[in-house]
Each structure stands twice: as structure tokens, then as C-alpha cells.
Design an enzyme around this catalytic site. Structure first.
Site, PDB file in Angstrom:
ATOM      1  N   SER A 123       0.816  -1.214   0.000  1.00  0.00           N
ATOM      2  CA  SER A 123       0.000   0.000   0.000  1.00  0.00           C
ATOM      3  C   SER A 123       0.848   1.261   0.000  1.00  0.00           C
ATOM      4  CB  SER A 123      -0.915   0.016   1.231  1.00  0.00           C
ATOM      5  OG  SER A 123      -0.136   0.005   2.422  1.00  0.00           O
ATOM      6  N   HIS A 144      -2.605  -3.302  -5.907  1.00  0.00           N
ATOM      7  CA  HIS A 144      -3.015  -2.933  -4.555  1.00  0.00           C
ATOM      8  C   HIS A 144      -4.522  -3.068  -4.394  1.00  0.00           C
ATOM      9  CE1 HIS A 144      -3.551   0.401  -1.324  1.00  0.00           C
ATOM     10  NE2 HIS A 144      -3.484  -0.793  -0.767  1.00  0.00           N
ATOM     11  N   GLU A 156      -5.577  -0.687  -7.413  1.00  0.00           N
ATOM     12  CA  GLU A 156      -4.595   0.209  -8.012  1.00  0.00           C
ATOM     13  C   GLU A 156      -3.535  -0.627  -8.724  1.00  0.00           C
ATOM     14  OE1 GLU A 156      -4.369   4.180  -5.250  1.00  0.00           O
ATOM     15  OE2 GLU A 156      -3.447   2.385  -4.410  1.00  0.00           O
ATOM     16  N   ASN A 194      -3.931   6.560  -0.888  1.00  0.00           N
ATOM     17  CA  ASN A 194      -3.286   6.909   0.376  1.00  0.00           C
ATOM     18  C   ASN A 194      -2.615   8.272   0.328  1.00  0.00           C
ATOM     19  OD1 ASN A 194      -3.945   4.822   2.129  1.00  0.00           O
ATOM     20  ND2 ASN A 194      -2.397   3.481   1.273  1.00  0.00           N
TER      21      ASN A 194
END
Length: 505
Positions: A123, A144, A156, A194
Site C-alpha cells: 500500500s 493494490h 490500483e 493513500n
């Protein structure tokens, strides 16, 4: 580029919640799957756990019993890495350690065939760094998933410096074939979600630290006005403050201390105290047995109002005017500067300035600022702030007007941008910066934020609907108020506004 054939063997390494979830997704899509974990018996236990979960779906009538049996039959626990040799795709979901993941990838390169795709579910770690030193770095890519993998739509697809574009395209199509919503991203700190999500947490944490309102009120405003599934405090309690704080620190350090990603001392204190959220029984809220959840602070009013004046172009506030009319309030429209007037009160949508500053600069008496709502026609709560010289009577009249439209009203301290507005502006700003730096396309970034963290709108499309110029003005005013680089507007916002264009075409 076509997706991997359903007969292609997929291997997953790591039998924890994430690895087991990924294995389930691949098996449900029709692939034979081998699951490996270096803990003896862990892979077999994970397969049994997946079968039990599928059994619960059968009991609820959401999955045919024959399909459960077929999925379980495609899942094979193995005890050695050598058993993964026939796989064409290996997805690792092990501990977030660069050195440990690099060591595993070196082993896999020796075990698997030259055309095997080596995917990492990391991540936050750099795909470029993970691939460095391998003989076939072009075969290494990020894939991800979001937890829980069987339920969360987003994947992702993260390309490092050496990743083969054809490999990225294959995994993109494969994720689609697995029923997911894939997006392409470049390997930069935090990838898309993130990174772009940091302001969602950061602005609420800062508002709390500056005494804007209590946790329950700030959370309620993000939910009931902003349309977010959860507020920042209840969400970080769910994620775990150790995890959320660590990600923030990682992104902050990776960007060489850029203040846009500065960690919060409020959250650090929780981590230091071991108040990690739900898993420890205490975070911003208590999760002890019998604990009462605090309620948001809601304002009452003794005033009676039956009419108001709408002056000029109210922009995104227009649905609120129609809502007032629908509630039986008489609305007189006349030329002006985009204001609402009721009794002695002047109401305006915040533009990022302090209420007291705007009242002085614009010559407005009894000024009450309104926060942004995702949809003024359906919002159930709205934040207000007021200038220091606003009378109690005028404030009461403003509250009464909003309550007549069926809105709960919560007061926040006179801080720039209130709650929802500054959060949305900062999310849009970070999304714009990610586009500017080539992390992803506007379409992929907005999709990632909707599918990965359930935002009601993509931040870029949201900024377009508000107006790029307005969003830019809010950020400029935030930066002037605080005097910090944290609030500097993205160059892409300035350029798009200068060109008269849109962020999300």
C-alpha cells in the site's frame, strides 16, 4: 491487451486477511489458485476460512451451493514456494517491509518462469525499489487491493520505473475480469488513494486541535452535510491510529517533509497512549461495553422567520433557496453579491476567509457563514460560523431560517473554510497535484477515491461543480489565513482556472 485466461494459475503469498481475500477473489473469478504462507498450516486454515465465508453466503441465498464447492475446489494451500513454479501471476501480500519483500521477489524470480508477473499488494512501498536488483524488473508491478478484498471494488495497478506497460495493461484487464474497478497509477508515495486521502484526516484533526468543535460534531458534519460514509475520527478509529498515523508519517517522510502531509500531534498522542481505536477499545471514542456514543452539538433557535431575501447569484446555494421555498418560506430575489438575508442576519457561503475578516473587508454586518454541503437539497445538517460582532439575535434568526428548511445546525468556531468546504478544497488540491505530477489521470484519480474510500464524488469533479475559480479562491484564502505552505494551491488549479477549463473532462 487481454486479461489473463481463467485457466491461468494464480498464486498468492500471505494467508492473512488480505492474502486470503485476494485468493478468494481470484478463485471466484474462475482461476485455479495456490495459497502459500511461511507459517506451517496457515494456508490451509485460510482456505478453510474462505470456505466458511462462502458457506455463509450460501445460507443467505447469495451464492449457489454448487458455486461454493467449485470455488473451494479451485483453492489449493501449499507449503513450499517451489509449488508456485507453474503460476503465471504471483501476488504477494506479506508484511510491509521493503527488505523482506525484496528478498521474496528474488526467490520468486528463481522459482517461477520468465514470463511470470510478480505483483505486490503493497500500500505504500515503492514498486521501483522492490524491482531494483532483479533480473526481470519489467515483470514487477503493484496490484493494490483494498480491505476486505472480496468486497472493495478498487484495485490500483501501480507501475514502477521499469514496469512493462504491457504487464500493467494485462493486470488492468484482469482486475476488470475479476469484477473490480482498476485504475493505473505511477509508483509515487501513497500511490493515489493513500496520498489524495490524507487531507480528509488532516483537516479534521487540525480543526479539533484548534477548537473548532468536538469529534462527534465534526464527524456528523462530514457525514450529514458532506455526504461521506464516515467522519474522520470514526474512520481512523476503525482503521487503527497506529496504521493511519504510520501511513501519514511514511508519506510525509517520502515527500521530504512537505507540510501538506504533516502528521498530527493529536493523533500521535493517541498512538503514544495506546488508544488505537476500535481494536484497543478506545480512540477518539470509547468502545467499552455500554459506552454511550456522544451526540453532535445541535443549535436551537427561539426566533420565528417566514421570509428571507436572496441577493444575486447564489451559485451552489441555489438548491437551499428552493428548499426554503418548499418549506413555506417566502423568498424575495433581487440583485446583489450572492447573499441571503433574514431579519438582521446576512448569510453567505464561506470563501475560505474568517467570518470576522470577511465582515470587515466586505462591510457586512451580522455575518453568518455557511459551510459547503454535498447536496443542499438533501443534506440533514449544516455548519455555521459567525463574525465576532454578530449579535445573538441575528445569529438566532439565521439558525431559525436553516432549521425551517429541515436542517440541523451545528456551530463551529470562526476558522477559515469551516469543515466540509476546507476538506473538499484540500482533497481537490491534492488530487490536482497528483494529476500534475503524472500519478494518474483525472478519471482514474476520481474513480479511485469513489471506489477505494467511498467518497460521494471524485474530488476533481467536485471542484468542477463548485467552480475551479471558487476552489482556488478558497485555497488562496486558507493559505493567507494560516501563512503556511500546507494550503498552497496546485499549479494545475491555477492553470485550469486561467484557461477556463475543467479538471475532470
Amino acid at each position: 491487451m487481454a486479461a489473463l485466461d481463467r485457466n491461468t494459475l494464480v498464486a498468492v503469498i500471505g494467508a492473512g486477511a488480505m492474502g486470503a481475500g485476494i485468493a478468494q477473489v481470484a478463485a471466484q473469478a474462475g482461476h485455479p489458485v495456490r495459497l502459500y504462507d511461511n507459517r506451517p498450516g496457515a494456508a490451509a486454515q485460510a482456505v478453510e476460512g474462505i470456505d466458511r465465508q462462502l458457506g455463509r453466503l450460501v445460507e443467505k441465498g447469495k451464492l449457489p451451493a454448487a458455486e461454493r464447492a467449485a470455488i473451494s475446489a479451485r483453492l489449493q494451500p501449499v507449503e513450499t514456494l517451489d509449488a508456485l513454479a507453474p503460476a503465471h501471476l504471483v501476488i504477494e501480500a506479506i508484511v510491509e517491509s521493503l527488505s523482506i519483500k525484496q528478498g521474496l521477489l528474488h526467490q520468486l524470480e528463481a522459482v517461477c518462469g520468465e514470463d511470470c508477473i510478480l505483483a505486490s499488494n503493497t500500500s505504500s512501498l515503492s514498486i521501483t525499489s522492490l524491482a531494483a536488483g532483479l533480473k526481470r524488473p519489467q515483470q514487477v508491478i503493484g496490484m493494490h487491493f483494498f480491505n476486505p478484498a472480496p468486497l472493495m471494488a478498487l484495485v490500483e495497478i501501480v507501475s514502477g520505473l521499469a514496469s512493462d506497460p504491457a504487464v500493467a495493461a494485462t493486470l488492468y484487464e484482469t482486475a476488470k475480469a475479476w469484477g473490480k474497478e482498476p485504475v493505473h497509477a505511477q509508483s509515487t508515495p501513497g500511490f493515489i488513494v493513500n496520498r489524495v486521502a490524507r487531507p480528509f484526516y488532516a483537516e479534521s484533526l487540525r480543526l479539533l486541535q484548534e477548537g473548532a468543535a468536538d469529534c462527534a460534531t465534526l464527524d456528523a458534519l462530514l457525514r450529514e452535510a458532506g455526504g461521506f460514509r464516515m467522519g474522520a475520527f470514526e474512520l481512523t478509529d476503525l482503521i487503527g491510529h497506529d496504521v493511519n498515523y504510520a501511513v501519514t508519517c511514511s508519506v510525509f517522510e517520502a515527500f521530504y517533509g512537505d507540510l501538506r502531509f504533516q502528521p498530527s500531534l493529536v493523533q500521535k498522542a493517541l498512538v503514544d497512549a495506546g488508544r488505537l481505536g476500535r481494536k484497543s477499545g478506545q480512540g477518539f471514542y470509547s468502545y467499552a461495553e455500554g459506552a454511550q456514543r456522544p451526540q453532535p452539538l445541535t443549535l436551537a433557535s427561539q426566533a420565528n422567520v417566514d421570509c428571507c431575501v436572496a441577493e444575486g447569484d447564489l451559485g451552489v446555494l441555489r438548491p437551499l433557496v428552493e428548499r426554503l421555498r418548499g418549506a413555506g418560506i417566502s423568498v424575495t430575489e433581487r440583485a446583489g453579491a450572492g447573499l441571503l438575508r433574514v431579519g438582521d442576519a446576512t448569510l453567505a457561503l464561506s470563501d475560505g476567509r474568517l467570518a470576522s475578516q470577511r465582515a470587515r473587508e466586505d462591510g457586512l454586518s451580522n455575518l453568518v457563514l455557511l459551510d459547503l454541503a454535498q447536496d443542499y437539497a438533501s443534506a440533514t445538517r449544516l455548519a455555521i460560523s459567525h463574525a465576532g460582532n454578530c449579535t445573538a439575535e441575528a445569529r438566532d434568526q439565521a439558525i431559525a431560517l436553516l432549521r425551517s428548511a429541515g436542517l440541523e445546525v451545528s456551530a463551529v468556531a470562526d476558522l477559515p473554510g469551516l469543515v466540509v468546504l476546507r476538506t473538499v478544497a484540500m482533497l481537490a488540491n491534492e488530487a490536482a497535484e497528483a494529476v500534475l505530477q503524472g500519478v494518474g489521470t483525472p478519471q482514474d484519480i476520481d474513480l479511485a477515491m469513489r471506489a477505494g474510500v467511498n467518497y460521494p464524488r471524485g474530488p476533481l469533479a467536485w471542484a468542477d461543480s463548485l467552480g475551479v475559480g471558487y476552489t482556488l479562491r478558497v485555497l488562496d484564502n486558507l493559505q493567507r489565513s494560516y501563512g503556511e505552505e500546507r494550503y498552497r494551491p496546485s499549479l494545475l488549479l491555477r492553470r485550469t482556472h486561467a484557461e477556463g477549463g475543467r479538471l475532470h473532462a
